[in-house]
Design an enzyme around this catalytic site. Structure first.
Site, PDB file in Angstrom:
ATOM      1  N   HIS A  86       0.836  -1.205   0.000  1.00 39.55           N
ATOM      2  CA  HIS A  86       0.000   0.000   0.000  1.00 39.55           C
ATOM      3  C   HIS A  86       0.868   1.251   0.000  1.00 39.55           C
ATOM      4  CE1 HIS A  86       0.050   1.546   4.226  1.00 39.55           C
ATOM      5  NE2 HIS A  86       0.176   0.289   4.596  1.00 39.55           N
ATOM      6  N   ASP A  98       5.774   2.561   7.053  1.00 42.64           N
ATOM      7  CA  ASP A  98       4.399   2.111   6.753  1.00 42.64           C
ATOM      8  C   ASP A  98       3.740   3.060   5.767  1.00 42.64           C
ATOM      9  OD1 ASP A  98       1.864   1.031   6.774  1.00 42.64           O
ATOM     10  OD2 ASP A  98       1.336   1.791   8.750  1.00 42.64           O
ATOM     11  N   GLU A 131      -5.418   1.898   1.864  1.00 39.31           N
ATOM     12  CA  GLU A 131      -5.313   0.756   2.799  1.00 39.31           C
ATOM     13  C   GLU A 131      -5.686   1.182   4.204  1.00 39.31           C
ATOM     14  OE1 GLU A 131      -3.191  -1.929   5.735  1.00 39.31           O
ATOM     15  OE2 GLU A 131      -3.057   0.218   5.454  1.00 39.31           O
ATOM     16  N   GLU A 132      -5.196   2.370   4.564  1.00 40.76           N
ATOM     17  CA  GLU A 132      -5.384   2.826   5.946  1.00 40.76           C
ATOM     18  C   GLU A 132      -6.834   3.164   6.262  1.00 40.76           C
ATOM     19  OE1 GLU A 132      -3.087   2.388   7.991  1.00 40.76           O
ATOM     20  OE2 GLU A 132      -1.107   2.794   7.131  1.00 40.76           O
ATOM     21  N   ASP A 160       3.919  -5.018   3.568  1.00 38.20           N
ATOM     22  CA  ASP A 160       3.444  -3.861   4.335  1.00 38.20           C
ATOM     23  C   ASP A 160       4.304  -3.761   5.592  1.00 38.20           C
ATOM     24  OD1 ASP A 160       2.041  -1.891   5.643  1.00 38.20           O
ATOM     25  OD2 ASP A 160       0.154  -3.002   5.804  1.00 38.20           O
ATOM     26  N   HIS A 260       2.416   4.745  12.793  1.00 36.50           N
ATOM     27  CA  HIS A 260       1.285   5.681  12.636  1.00 36.50           C
ATOM     28  C   HIS A 260       1.515   6.996  13.380  1.00 36.50           C
ATOM     29  CE1 HIS A 260      -2.045   2.717  11.138  1.00 36.50           C
ATOM     30  NE2 HIS A 260      -0.987   2.773  10.369  1.00 36.50           N
TER      31      HIS A 260
HETATM   32  N1  PHE Z   1      -1.749  -2.832   7.841  1.00 37.98           N
HETATM   33  C1  PHE Z   1      -1.240  -2.184   9.024  1.00 37.98           C
HETATM   34  C2  PHE Z   1      -1.105  -0.708   8.720  1.00 37.98           C
HETATM   35  O1  PHE Z   1      -0.907  -0.329   7.599  1.00 37.98           O
HETATM   36  C3  PHE Z   1       0.089  -2.690   9.465  1.00 37.98           C
HETATM   37  C4  PHE Z   1       0.108  -4.143   9.678  1.00 37.98           C
HETATM   38  C5  PHE Z   1       0.562  -4.968   8.681  1.00 37.98           C
HETATM   39  C6  PHE Z   1      -0.300  -4.685  10.860  1.00 37.98           C
HETATM   40  C7  PHE Z   1       0.578  -6.335   8.857  1.00 37.98           C
HETATM   41  C8  PHE Z   1      -0.300  -6.048  11.066  1.00 37.98           C
HETATM   42  C9  PHE Z   1       0.124  -6.882  10.062  1.00 37.98           C
HETATM   43  O2  PHE Z   1      -1.184   0.093   9.594  1.00 37.98           O
HETATM   44 ZN    ZN Z   2      -0.581   1.789   8.695  1.00 34.81          ZN
HETATM   45 ZN    ZN Z   3       0.644  -0.525   6.446  1.00 35.89          ZN
END
Ligand code: PHE
Ligand code: ZN
Ligand code: ZN
Length: 301
Positions: A86, A98, A131-132, A160, A260
Protein backbone atom coordinates in the site's frame (compact mmCIF):
# COMPACT_ATOMS: atom_id res chain seq x y z
CA UNK A 1 3.59 9.19 1.29
CA UNK A 2 5.83 11.60 -0.53
CA UNK A 3 8.89 9.39 -0.93
CA UNK A 4 7.07 6.44 -2.37
CA UNK A 5 4.76 8.64 -4.40
CA UNK A 6 7.79 10.29 -5.97
CA UNK A 7 9.19 6.92 -6.80
CA UNK A 8 5.96 5.88 -8.45
CA UNK A 9 5.98 9.05 -10.52
CA UNK A 10 9.38 7.95 -11.78
CA UNK A 11 7.98 4.52 -12.61
CA UNK A 12 5.20 6.06 -14.67
CA UNK A 13 7.49 8.57 -16.32
CA UNK A 14 9.96 5.88 -17.31
CA UNK A 15 7.37 3.62 -18.78
CA UNK A 16 7.11 5.22 -22.20
CA UNK A 17 10.60 4.49 -23.44
CA UNK A 18 12.71 4.09 -20.32
CA UNK A 19 14.24 1.01 -18.74
CA UNK A 20 10.85 -0.54 -18.10
CA UNK A 21 10.30 -1.85 -21.59
CA UNK A 22 8.85 -5.06 -20.22
CA UNK A 23 6.23 -3.48 -18.01
CA UNK A 24 2.92 -1.86 -18.78
CA UNK A 25 1.70 0.66 -16.28
CA UNK A 26 -1.94 1.45 -15.93
CA UNK A 27 -4.15 2.91 -13.32
CA UNK A 28 -6.23 0.54 -11.28
CA UNK A 29 -9.83 1.28 -10.58
CA UNK A 30 -10.48 4.68 -9.10
CA UNK A 31 -11.53 4.20 -5.51
CA UNK A 32 -14.07 6.75 -4.41
CA UNK A 33 -13.04 6.81 -0.78
CA UNK A 34 -15.69 9.41 -0.15
CA UNK A 35 -18.31 6.95 -1.20
CA UNK A 36 -16.71 4.04 0.61
CA UNK A 37 -18.65 0.86 0.01
CA UNK A 38 -18.24 -0.03 3.64
CA UNK A 39 -20.25 1.77 6.26
CA UNK A 40 -19.08 2.67 9.73
CA UNK A 41 -19.22 -0.41 11.90
CA UNK A 42 -19.21 -2.88 8.97
CA UNK A 43 -17.14 -6.00 9.40
CA UNK A 44 -14.47 -6.42 6.74
CA UNK A 45 -13.32 -9.98 7.35
CA UNK A 46 -14.91 -12.89 9.00
CA UNK A 47 -13.67 -15.84 7.06
CA UNK A 48 -9.92 -16.10 7.21
CA UNK A 49 -9.01 -13.66 9.89
CA UNK A 50 -10.04 -11.82 12.96
CA UNK A 51 -12.75 -9.46 11.85
CA UNK A 52 -11.79 -5.84 11.36
CA UNK A 53 -14.34 -3.12 11.93
CA UNK A 54 -14.55 0.00 9.81
CA UNK A 55 -14.23 3.19 11.80
CA UNK A 56 -15.16 6.29 9.85
CA UNK A 57 -15.16 8.73 12.75
CA UNK A 58 -12.16 10.59 11.37
CA UNK A 59 -13.38 10.71 7.80
CA UNK A 60 -13.48 14.44 7.17
CA UNK A 61 -13.23 14.92 3.42
CA UNK A 62 -14.06 13.10 0.19
CA UNK A 63 -11.14 12.47 -2.12
CA UNK A 64 -10.67 9.99 -4.93
CA UNK A 65 -7.91 7.48 -4.33
CA UNK A 66 -6.27 5.16 -6.85
CA UNK A 67 -4.49 1.87 -7.14
CA UNK A 68 -1.53 1.79 -9.52
CA UNK A 69 -1.15 -1.49 -11.40
CA UNK A 70 1.85 -2.47 -13.54
CA UNK A 71 2.22 -5.77 -15.37
CA UNK A 72 5.01 -7.41 -17.35
CA UNK A 73 4.29 -7.67 -21.05
CA UNK A 74 5.60 -11.22 -21.12
CA UNK A 75 4.48 -14.31 -19.22
CA UNK A 76 1.29 -16.34 -18.91
CA UNK A 77 -1.70 -14.17 -18.23
CA UNK A 78 -3.61 -17.07 -16.70
CA UNK A 79 -1.04 -17.78 -13.99
CA UNK A 80 -0.24 -14.31 -12.75
CA UNK A 81 2.18 -13.65 -9.90
CA UNK A 82 0.72 -10.69 -8.07
CA UNK A 83 2.69 -8.57 -5.60
CA UNK A 84 1.37 -5.57 -3.69
CA UNK A 85 2.18 -2.84 -1.20
CA UNK A 86 0.00 0.00 0.00
CA UNK A 87 1.15 3.44 -1.01
CA UNK A 88 -0.99 5.57 1.26
CA UNK A 89 -0.18 6.55 4.82
CA UNK A 90 -2.18 7.79 7.78
CA UNK A 91 -2.70 11.54 8.25
CA UNK A 92 -0.66 11.43 11.46
CA UNK A 93 2.67 10.75 9.78
CA UNK A 94 4.67 10.50 6.55
CA UNK A 95 4.45 6.70 6.39
CA UNK A 96 8.01 5.88 5.43
CA UNK A 97 8.20 2.48 7.09
CA UNK A 98 4.40 2.11 6.75
CA UNK A 99 4.53 1.75 3.84
CA UNK A 100 7.18 3.55 1.84
CA UNK A 101 9.39 0.56 2.69
CA UNK A 102 7.31 -2.10 0.97
CA UNK A 103 6.39 0.24 -1.90
CA UNK A 104 10.03 1.10 -2.59
CA UNK A 105 11.16 -2.54 -2.49
CA UNK A 106 8.41 -3.43 -4.95
CA UNK A 107 9.35 -0.54 -7.22
CA UNK A 108 12.99 -1.61 -7.32
CA UNK A 109 11.89 -5.18 -8.09
CA UNK A 110 9.74 -3.84 -10.96
CA UNK A 111 12.58 -1.73 -12.31
CA UNK A 112 15.00 -4.65 -12.27
CA UNK A 113 12.50 -7.14 -13.68
CA UNK A 114 11.28 -4.72 -16.33
CA UNK A 115 14.52 -4.77 -18.25
CA UNK A 116 15.07 -8.52 -17.87
CA UNK A 117 14.44 -11.28 -20.43
CA UNK A 118 10.97 -12.79 -20.85
CA UNK A 119 9.27 -14.28 -17.81
CA UNK A 120 7.14 -17.45 -17.87
CA UNK A 121 4.36 -16.10 -15.66
CA UNK A 122 3.17 -12.51 -15.89
CA UNK A 123 4.04 -10.44 -12.84
CA UNK A 124 1.47 -7.86 -11.78
CA UNK A 125 2.56 -5.14 -9.37
CA UNK A 126 0.00 -3.27 -7.30
CA UNK A 127 0.54 -0.12 -5.26
CA UNK A 128 -2.68 0.07 -3.32
CA UNK A 129 -4.57 3.17 -2.33
CA UNK A 130 -6.64 3.71 0.79
CA UNK A 131 -5.31 0.76 2.80
CA UNK A 132 -5.38 2.83 5.95
CA UNK A 133 -9.09 3.54 5.45
CA UNK A 134 -9.89 -0.16 5.74
CA UNK A 135 -8.09 -2.01 2.91
CA UNK A 136 -10.32 -0.17 0.46
CA UNK A 137 -8.11 -0.23 -2.68
CA UNK A 138 -7.15 -3.90 -2.58
CA UNK A 139 -10.65 -4.97 -1.59
CA UNK A 140 -12.23 -3.05 -4.47
CA UNK A 141 -9.64 -4.44 -6.85
CA UNK A 142 -10.27 -8.11 -6.00
CA UNK A 143 -14.03 -7.56 -6.01
CA UNK A 144 -13.81 -5.86 -9.42
CA UNK A 145 -12.43 -9.07 -10.97
CA UNK A 146 -14.62 -11.76 -12.48
CA UNK A 147 -14.34 -15.26 -11.05
CA UNK A 148 -12.18 -16.27 -14.04
CA UNK A 149 -9.92 -13.26 -13.54
CA UNK A 150 -9.50 -14.21 -9.89
CA UNK A 151 -8.60 -17.76 -10.97
CA UNK A 152 -5.92 -16.30 -13.26
CA UNK A 153 -4.01 -15.07 -10.19
CA UNK A 154 -1.67 -17.84 -9.07
CA UNK A 155 -0.75 -16.14 -5.81
CA UNK A 156 -0.58 -12.81 -4.01
CA UNK A 157 2.42 -11.53 -2.05
CA UNK A 158 1.96 -8.63 0.38
CA UNK A 159 4.63 -6.28 1.67
CA UNK A 160 3.44 -3.86 4.33
CA UNK A 161 6.18 -2.56 6.70
CA UNK A 162 9.42 -4.33 5.84
CA UNK A 163 12.02 -2.13 7.58
CA UNK A 164 10.77 -1.49 11.11
CA UNK A 165 13.45 0.21 13.25
CA UNK A 166 13.40 -2.53 15.93
CA UNK A 167 12.81 -5.14 13.29
CA UNK A 168 11.25 -8.55 13.61
CA UNK A 169 11.45 -10.93 10.67
CA UNK A 170 7.95 -12.28 10.22
CA UNK A 171 6.58 -14.34 7.35
CA UNK A 172 2.82 -14.87 7.04
CA UNK A 173 1.95 -18.22 8.54
CA UNK A 174 0.32 -20.09 5.64
CA UNK A 175 -0.74 -23.20 7.59
CA UNK A 176 -1.23 -21.68 11.05
CA UNK A 177 1.53 -24.03 12.16
CA UNK A 178 1.70 -22.51 15.64
CA UNK A 179 -1.98 -23.33 16.06
CA UNK A 180 -2.72 -19.98 17.69
CA UNK A 181 -4.39 -16.83 16.42
CA UNK A 182 -6.10 -16.54 13.05
CA UNK A 183 -6.42 -19.56 10.78
CA UNK A 184 -4.53 -20.82 7.79
CA UNK A 185 -4.35 -19.22 4.35
CA UNK A 186 -5.74 -20.84 1.19
CA UNK A 187 -4.09 -23.96 -0.20
CA UNK A 188 -0.64 -22.99 -1.50
CA UNK A 189 0.02 -20.39 1.20
CA UNK A 190 2.20 -22.86 3.10
CA UNK A 191 4.50 -23.26 0.11
CA UNK A 192 4.80 -19.47 -0.17
CA UNK A 193 5.71 -19.24 3.50
CA UNK A 194 8.32 -21.94 3.01
CA UNK A 195 9.81 -20.11 0.02
CA UNK A 196 10.14 -16.76 1.81
CA UNK A 197 11.29 -18.21 5.13
CA UNK A 198 13.66 -20.55 3.27
CA UNK A 199 15.34 -17.68 1.43
CA UNK A 200 15.73 -15.58 4.58
CA UNK A 201 16.89 -18.50 6.70
CA UNK A 202 19.43 -19.65 4.13
CA UNK A 203 20.81 -16.14 3.84
CA UNK A 204 21.30 -15.97 7.60
CA UNK A 205 18.07 -14.42 8.91
CA UNK A 206 15.91 -16.55 11.22
CA UNK A 207 12.16 -15.93 10.85
CA UNK A 208 8.93 -16.42 12.76
CA UNK A 209 5.38 -16.80 11.54
CA UNK A 210 2.77 -14.05 11.79
CA UNK A 211 -0.97 -14.61 11.45
CA UNK A 212 -3.25 -13.64 8.61
CA UNK A 213 -5.21 -11.48 11.06
CA UNK A 214 -6.91 -9.34 8.43
CA UNK A 215 -4.84 -6.20 9.00
CA UNK A 216 -3.35 -5.78 5.54
CA UNK A 217 -4.12 -6.02 1.82
CA UNK A 218 -3.94 -9.81 1.50
CA UNK A 219 -7.38 -9.91 3.16
CA UNK A 220 -9.65 -9.94 0.12
CA UNK A 221 -7.29 -12.29 -1.74
CA UNK A 222 -7.41 -15.00 0.93
CA UNK A 223 -11.13 -14.44 1.41
CA UNK A 224 -11.47 -15.48 -2.25
CA UNK A 225 -9.19 -18.51 -2.04
CA UNK A 226 -6.08 -17.02 -3.63
CA UNK A 227 -2.88 -18.36 -2.01
CA UNK A 228 -0.99 -15.59 -0.27
CA UNK A 229 2.09 -14.75 1.72
CA UNK A 230 4.45 -11.95 2.56
CA UNK A 231 6.91 -10.33 4.92
CA UNK A 232 6.28 -8.05 7.90
CA UNK A 233 8.77 -6.53 10.37
CA UNK A 234 6.30 -5.57 13.07
CA UNK A 235 4.20 -2.57 14.09
CA UNK A 236 3.07 -1.69 17.64
CA UNK A 237 3.90 -5.16 19.01
CA UNK A 238 6.75 -5.43 21.49
CA UNK A 239 9.97 -7.38 20.87
CA UNK A 240 10.58 -10.20 23.36
CA UNK A 241 13.89 -10.99 25.01
CA UNK A 242 14.19 -14.17 22.94
CA UNK A 243 13.63 -12.18 19.74
CA UNK A 244 16.22 -9.55 20.69
CA UNK A 245 18.68 -12.39 21.34
CA UNK A 246 18.01 -13.83 17.91
CA UNK A 247 17.56 -10.66 15.82
CA UNK A 248 19.31 -7.95 17.78
CA UNK A 249 17.50 -4.73 18.69
CA UNK A 250 15.80 -3.87 21.95
CA UNK A 251 13.66 -6.21 24.05
CA UNK A 252 10.60 -4.60 25.63
CA UNK A 253 10.38 -1.96 22.89
CA UNK A 254 7.89 -1.87 19.99
CA UNK A 255 9.08 -3.17 16.62
CA UNK A 256 8.11 0.26 15.29
CA UNK A 257 7.73 2.86 18.03
CA UNK A 258 6.87 5.44 15.35
CA UNK A 259 4.01 3.34 13.94
CA UNK A 260 1.29 5.68 12.64
CA UNK A 261 2.98 8.73 14.07
CA UNK A 262 4.88 11.79 12.98
CA UNK A 263 8.31 10.22 13.44
CA UNK A 264 7.67 7.54 10.77
CA UNK A 265 10.18 9.43 8.61
CA UNK A 266 13.39 8.43 6.81
CA UNK A 267 15.10 7.99 10.17
CA UNK A 268 12.58 5.27 11.00
CA UNK A 269 14.06 2.69 8.63
CA UNK A 270 16.26 -0.24 9.61
CA UNK A 271 18.43 -0.34 6.52
CA UNK A 272 19.73 -3.84 7.24
CA UNK A 273 16.16 -5.15 7.40
CA UNK A 274 15.28 -3.21 4.23
CA UNK A 275 18.24 -4.75 2.43
CA UNK A 276 17.52 -8.32 3.53
CA UNK A 277 13.79 -8.13 2.89
CA UNK A 278 14.15 -6.34 -0.45
CA UNK A 279 16.42 -9.19 -1.55
CA UNK A 280 13.84 -11.73 -0.42
CA UNK A 281 11.07 -9.87 -2.27
CA UNK A 282 13.06 -9.66 -5.49
CA UNK A 283 14.06 -13.32 -5.22
CA UNK A 284 10.61 -14.70 -4.51
CA UNK A 285 9.01 -12.56 -7.23
CA UNK A 286 11.55 -13.63 -9.84
CA UNK A 287 11.33 -17.26 -8.73
CA UNK A 288 7.56 -17.37 -9.13
CA UNK A 289 7.87 -15.49 -12.43
CA UNK A 290 9.88 -18.49 -13.63
CA UNK A 291 7.65 -21.18 -12.07
CA UNK A 292 4.84 -21.59 -9.56
CA UNK A 293 5.21 -25.37 -9.63
CA UNK A 294 5.72 -25.72 -5.88
CA UNK A 295 2.43 -23.95 -5.22
CA UNK A 296 0.39 -25.74 -7.86
CA UNK A 297 2.15 -29.07 -7.48
CA UNK A 298 2.05 -31.91 -5.00
CA UNK A 299 -0.46 -31.34 -2.21
CA UNK A 300 1.00 -31.24 1.29
CA UNK A 301 0.11 -34.20 3.52
N1 PHE B 1 -1.75 -2.83 7.84
C1 PHE B 1 -1.24 -2.18 9.02
C2 PHE B 1 -1.11 -0.71 8.72
O1 PHE B 1 -0.91 -0.33 7.60
C3 PHE B 1 0.09 -2.69 9.47
C4 PHE B 1 0.11 -4.14 9.68
C5 PHE B 1 0.56 -4.97 8.68
C6 PHE B 1 -0.30 -4.69 10.86
C7 PHE B 1 0.58 -6.34 8.86
C8 PHE B 1 -0.30 -6.05 11.07
C9 PHE B 1 0.12 -6.88 10.06
O2 PHE B 1 -1.18 0.09 9.59
ZN1 ZN C 1 -0.58 1.79 8.70
ZN1 ZN D 1 0.64 -0.53 6.45
Amino acid sequence: NAAAAGAIAILVANNADGPLQGVTVGEGATIPTGGISKADGDTLFGKNGVSTTVDLRFHTEDKPSRNLIAETKTGRKNNVVMVGSHLDSVDEGPGINDNGSGSAALLETALQLGASPKVSNAVRFAWWGAEELGLVGSTKYVQSLSFDQQLDIALYLNFDMIASPNSGYFVYDGDNSDGVGAGEGPYGSTQIEAALAGFLNETGTPTEGTDFDGRSDYGEFIANGIPAGGIFTGAEGVKTAAQAEKWGGQAGVAYDKCYHSKCDNLGNIDRVALDRNADAIAWVTATYAISTEDINGVPPK
